[in-house]
Design a protein around this motif. Structure first.
Motif, PDB file in Angstrom:
ATOM      1  N   MET A  99       0.846  -1.198   0.000  1.00  0.00           N
ATOM      2  CA  MET A  99       0.000   0.000   0.000  1.00  0.00           C
ATOM      3  C   MET A  99       0.884   1.250   0.000  1.00  0.00           C
ATOM      4  N   GLU A 100       0.507   2.236  -0.789  1.00  0.00           N
ATOM      5  CA  GLU A 100       1.268   3.476  -0.852  1.00  0.00           C
ATOM      6  C   GLU A 100       0.747   4.496   0.144  1.00  0.00           C
ATOM      7  N   VAL A 101       1.683   5.243   0.729  1.00  0.00           N
ATOM      8  CA  VAL A 101       1.353   6.337   1.635  1.00  0.00           C
ATOM      9  C   VAL A 101       2.066   7.592   1.156  1.00  0.00           C
ATOM     10  N   GLU A 102       1.561   8.721   1.594  1.00  0.00           N
ATOM     11  CA  GLU A 102       2.117  10.015   1.199  1.00  0.00           C
ATOM     12  C   GLU A 102       3.058  10.522   2.287  1.00  0.00           C
ATOM     13  N   LEU A 103       4.259  10.924   1.874  1.00  0.00           N
ATOM     14  CA  LEU A 103       5.234  11.516   2.794  1.00  0.00           C
ATOM     15  C   LEU A 103       5.503  12.956   2.378  1.00  0.00           C
ATOM     16  N   THR A 104       5.679  13.825   3.369  1.00  0.00           N
ATOM     17  CA  THR A 104       6.144  15.171   3.072  1.00  0.00           C
ATOM     18  C   THR A 104       7.631  15.076   2.724  1.00  0.00           C
ATOM     19  N   GLU A 105       8.199  16.154   2.222  1.00  0.00           N
ATOM     20  CA  GLU A 105       9.639  16.147   1.910  1.00  0.00           C
ATOM     21  C   GLU A 105      10.466  15.905   3.168  1.00  0.00           C
ATOM     22  N   ALA A 106      10.081  16.535   4.264  1.00  0.00           N
ATOM     23  CA  ALA A 106      10.809  16.361   5.524  1.00  0.00           C
ATOM     24  C   ALA A 106      10.717  14.928   6.020  1.00  0.00           C
TER      25      ALA A 106
END
Length: 112
Positions: A99-106
């Motif tokens: 499953m894909e999750v969203e990460l911020t750049e930090a």
């Protein structure tokens, strides 16, 4: 940035009758924050819509940096009744880790 859960977590799974039971573990507190935010019962239900025919239960375990997920109605009746090749749900953890999750750049800089 989208990444698969396998990049930031690990998991184990098994069965409880007609339920697949998954433990999803973060490597650190920053990873756990992402799991808590991104791995909702609704998203897990959508990810497993092809197999889980009942509700998905989600239990946060912050002291362990983990989530417990229960997929109800996922094993076609359980080990003794199911004709599935994985009637014990041992490979369900691997499916969740795709499953894909969203990460911020930090977050990406910290976790990857």
């Amino acid at each position: 940035m989208k990444v698969r859960l396998a990049r930031i977590a690990h998991a184990r799974s098994g069965d409880k009758a007609d339920r697949a039971d998954i433990g999803l573990f973060a490597r650190d507190a920053a990873g756990y924050a992402v799991l808590e935010r991104e791995v909702t019962a609704q998203r897990v239900a959508a990810h497993f819509a092809w197999i889980a025919h009942g509700p998905v239960e989600r239990y946060p375990l912050p002291n362990l940096l983990a989530l417990k997920l229960v997929l109800n109605g996922a094993l076609q009746g359980g080990a003794a009744r199911s004709l599935r090749s994985d009637n014990l749900g041992k490979t369900i953890a691997g499916a969740l880790l795709r499953m894909e999750v969203e990460l911020t750049e930090a977050e990406a800089e910290r976790l990857l």
